[in-house]
Design a protein around this motif. Structure first.
Motif, short mmCIF file in Angstrom:
data_model
loop_
_atom_site.label_atom_id
_atom_site.label_comp_id
_atom_site.label_asym_id
_atom_site.label_seq_id
_atom_site.Cartn_x
_atom_site.Cartn_y
_atom_site.Cartn_z
N ASN A 9 -11.96 61.53 2.86
CA ASN A 9 -10.54 61.89 2.81
C ASN A 9 -9.65 60.66 2.75
OD1 ASN A 9 -11.61 64.41 3.21
ND2 ASN A 9 -10.75 64.69 5.25
N ALA A 10 -10.24 59.49 2.58
CA ALA A 10 -9.46 58.25 2.64
C ALA A 10 -8.97 57.82 1.27
CB ALA A 10 -10.31 57.14 3.26
N VAL A 11 -7.76 57.27 1.27
CA VAL A 11 -7.15 56.75 0.06
C VAL A 11 -6.63 55.35 0.35
CG1 VAL A 11 -5.33 57.10 -1.66
CG2 VAL A 11 -6.44 59.09 -0.61
N THR A 12 -6.95 54.41 -0.55
CA THR A 12 -6.42 53.06 -0.41
C THR A 12 -5.06 52.98 -1.09
OG1 THR A 12 -8.65 52.11 -0.38
CG2 THR A 12 -6.82 50.62 -0.88
N LEU A 13 -4.03 52.65 -0.31
CA LEU A 13 -2.67 52.54 -0.82
C LEU A 13 -2.33 51.07 -1.03
CD1 LEU A 13 -0.91 55.17 1.48
CD2 LEU A 13 -1.96 55.52 -0.77
N PRO A 14 -1.23 50.79 -1.71
CA PRO A 14 -0.87 49.38 -1.92
C PRO A 14 -0.71 48.61 -0.61
CG PRO A 14 0.39 50.77 -3.40
CD PRO A 14 -0.35 51.69 -2.48
N ARG A 15 -0.33 49.29 0.46
CA ARG A 15 -0.12 48.60 1.75
C ARG A 15 -0.88 49.30 2.86
NH1 ARG A 15 6.45 47.39 1.64
NH2 ARG A 15 6.44 46.14 -0.29
N GLY A 16 -2.16 49.44 2.69
CA GLY A 16 -2.96 50.02 3.76
C GLY A 16 -3.82 51.17 3.28
N ARG A 17 -4.28 51.93 4.25
CA ARG A 17 -5.23 53.00 3.99
C ARG A 17 -4.69 54.28 4.63
NH1 ARG A 17 -10.20 54.52 6.63
NH2 ARG A 17 -11.84 55.13 5.17
N LEU A 18 -4.84 55.40 3.94
CA LEU A 18 -4.39 56.70 4.44
C LEU A 18 -5.57 57.65 4.47
CD1 LEU A 18 -2.10 58.73 5.18
CD2 LEU A 18 -1.85 59.16 2.73
N VAL A 19 -5.78 58.29 5.60
CA VAL A 19 -6.80 59.32 5.72
C VAL A 19 -6.09 60.67 5.76
CG1 VAL A 19 -8.69 60.26 7.09
CG2 VAL A 19 -8.35 57.78 6.96
N LEU A 20 -6.30 61.48 4.74
CA LEU A 20 -5.62 62.77 4.66
C LEU A 20 -6.18 63.74 5.69
CD1 LEU A 20 -5.40 63.18 0.77
CD2 LEU A 20 -3.77 62.12 2.32
N LEU A 60 2.81 61.35 -1.45
CA LEU A 60 1.48 61.68 -0.95
C LEU A 60 1.46 61.63 0.57
CD1 LEU A 60 -1.64 62.06 -1.21
CD2 LEU A 60 -1.79 59.58 -1.50
N ARG A 61 2.01 60.58 1.14
CA ARG A 61 2.01 60.43 2.60
C ARG A 61 2.82 61.54 3.27
NH1 ARG A 61 4.93 58.67 6.64
NH2 ARG A 61 6.75 58.20 5.34
N LEU A 62 3.99 61.83 2.73
CA LEU A 62 4.85 62.86 3.33
C LEU A 62 4.26 64.25 3.17
CD1 LEU A 62 8.29 61.46 2.15
CD2 LEU A 62 7.43 61.51 4.51
N ALA A 63 3.61 64.52 2.03
CA ALA A 63 3.00 65.82 1.81
C ALA A 63 1.87 66.06 2.81
CB ALA A 63 2.47 65.92 0.39
N ASP A 64 1.09 65.05 3.09
CA ASP A 64 0.02 65.19 4.07
C ASP A 64 0.60 65.43 5.46
OD1 ASP A 64 -2.84 65.01 4.87
OD2 ASP A 64 -2.12 63.24 5.96
N ALA A 65 1.65 64.71 5.81
CA ALA A 65 2.29 64.90 7.11
C ALA A 65 2.88 66.29 7.27
CB ALA A 65 3.37 63.84 7.31
N ALA A 66 3.30 66.90 6.16
CA ALA A 66 3.88 68.24 6.20
C ALA A 66 2.84 69.35 6.10
CB ALA A 66 4.90 68.40 5.07
N GLY A 67 1.56 68.99 6.03
CA GLY A 67 0.51 70.00 5.97
C GLY A 67 0.42 70.72 4.64
N LEU A 68 0.65 70.01 3.55
CA LEU A 68 0.69 70.65 2.24
C LEU A 68 -0.53 70.35 1.39
CD1 LEU A 68 4.46 70.05 1.54
CD2 LEU A 68 3.35 72.24 2.01
N LEU A 69 -1.53 69.70 1.97
CA LEU A 69 -2.75 69.36 1.24
C LEU A 69 -3.94 69.93 1.99
CD1 LEU A 69 -1.84 65.63 0.47
CD2 LEU A 69 -1.53 67.62 -1.03
N PRO A 83 -6.85 49.44 -6.89
CA PRO A 83 -8.30 49.66 -6.81
C PRO A 83 -8.67 50.49 -5.59
CG PRO A 83 -7.81 47.37 -7.26
CD PRO A 83 -6.51 48.00 -6.88
N GLN A 84 -9.70 51.33 -5.76
CA GLN A 84 -10.15 52.20 -4.69
C GLN A 84 -11.57 51.83 -4.25
OE1 GLN A 84 -8.02 54.81 -3.31
NE2 GLN A 84 -6.72 53.34 -4.40
#
Length: 393
Positions: free
Chosen positions: A3-14, A363-372, A392-393
């Motif tokens: 569930n992890a995505v590499t973003l330009p400034r860090g990593r996000l786990v959905l 993407l970050r806000l959609a995950d925080a709102a429970g939309l994914l 790069p991922q």
């Protein structure tokens, strides 16, 4: 699972937290709520600027069934569906016809936009505007949808006074088979609509709108207002005739406007409408939690209502941020991430309307709102897209 995505400034786990909202339900009882739906392009077609739109009809109509299952009415062929930004009128007419037929089968509510976009770009006479509006009004009524009389770029350019607006709209309302929805779209959504209703002054324009509604109240179901001005909307809805709804199109302040502010008598002693119904583009993007919030309102659970809507507001304000007329790109990006379509392609090439930075934050806000709800799918698609934009991922 990855569930992890590499973003330009860090990593996000959905998180996939939105799975709890997946259950469908009936239409709402205390508010009327329409979701303005986008269209799904055919990714194999020549959907570049200036070409007639080619749609993936199965995916487009499936998304409308998703909205009906959650209790929303569908607002068809509105600006969310790229009216004036890639969707030509022959395709629009077919879209309304197909969606109205699906609505009858699903027993779902449907309204559909009436405009003048079959006219070529450039100057048009008032008579040409009237004829174009009448043609589209007849098309929508023949399809079996309730008309929404959308703002017209051609009318905005041709009208020389408020009386021109009153004349054109009065003729349309007299011609309509039944009550219609009026539409007031601000210039933040379409700069060509500046000064609509015959004046750049909001107060003067308001008096024109109210004069039109009071003169034809029996033919007006309501008016959709998309000016992103909460105080203005509250003041306007209190002045509407009894039985005429205000459908909020305010994608910034919708929780407070739909909840309402309680009775407050005017000097005359009359209590105006105390809440807004809704016709919103953001509802198509946030349908599951929004449906849960509206059912909490039906049940009188205002704390739950606020709790459910709260995380959707930062997302909505981001999607509809300036330049607001490109909000459709974010709507489609989110629909792809959430699994409602198989690609991130739009008619007219509009998928290029937002920057990678904007979409990363979405993407970050959609995950925080429970939309994914399917975090693995969303992460897989986000990684693929990020690779194409140089992360790069």
């Amino acid at each position: 699972m990855n569930n992890a995505v590499t973003l330009p400034r860090g990593r996000l786990v959905l998180s996939g937290a939105g799975a709890e909202f997946a259950a469908p339900g009936p239409q709402f009882t205390t508010r009327v709520a329409y979701a303005a739906a986008h269209v799904v392009a055919d990714p194999a077609a020549d959907n570049f600027p200036g070409r007639p739109a080619a749609l993936d009809w199965d995916a487009t109509l499936a998304f409308r069934h998703h909205l009906w299952r959650h209790g929303f009415g569908v607002a068809e062929a509105m600006d969310t569906a790229q009216r004036g930004m890639g969707l030509d009128y022959p395709t629009t007419r077919e879209l309304v016809r197909r969606s109205a037929r699906e609505a009858r089968e699903a027993r779902g509510l449907i309204v559909a936009g009436v405009a003048t976009d079959q006219l070529p770009d450039g100057p048009a006479t008032l008579d040409e505007v009237r004829k174009a509006y009448r043609e589209q009004l007849d098309d929508v009524q023949d399809a079996g949808a309730r008309p929404v009389l959308m703002c017209s770029r051609h009318l905005a350019a041709a009208a020389t006074s408020p009386d021109d607006y009153l004349s054109v709209y009065g003729e349309l309302l007299r011609h309509a088979d039944g009550p219609v929805v009026l539409h007031w779209l601000g210039p933040m959504f379409d700069p060509a609509l500046a000064g609509y209703w015959g004046s750049p002054d909001l107060g003067t324009a308001t008096e024109v709108v109210l004069a039109l509604i009071h003169a034809h109240a029996g033919k007006v179901d309501g008016i959709k207002v998309s000016l992103l001005d909460e105080e203005f909307e509250v003041a306007l809805r209190r002045r509407l005739p009894a039985g005429v709804r205000l459908y909020t199109g305010d994608d910034f302040h919708y929780p407070a406007l739909i909840r309402g502010d309680g009775p407050r008598p005017e000097p005359s002693g009359r209590v105006g409408r105390t809440y807004s119904d809704a016709l919103l583009g953001i509802f198509a993007a946030i349908a599951p939690p929004a449906a849960a919030a509206l059912r909490a309102l039906d049940a009188g659970d205002l704390d739950r209502y606020e709790q459910l809507f709260a995380p959707t507001v930062p997302l909505a304000r981001h999607i509809f941020g300036a330049p607001t007329y490109y909000y459709k790109t974010g709507i489609v990006f989110l629909a792809w991430l959430a699994g409602h379509q198989e690609h991130f392609t739009m008619v007219g090439g509009l998928h290029s309307g937002r920057s990678p930075r904007h979409l990363v934050e979405l993407l970050r806000l959609a995950d925080a709102a429970g939309l994914l709800p399917d975090a693995e799918l969303a992460a897989h698609r986000a990684r693929a897209w990020l690779t194409t934009v140089g992360v790069p991922q």
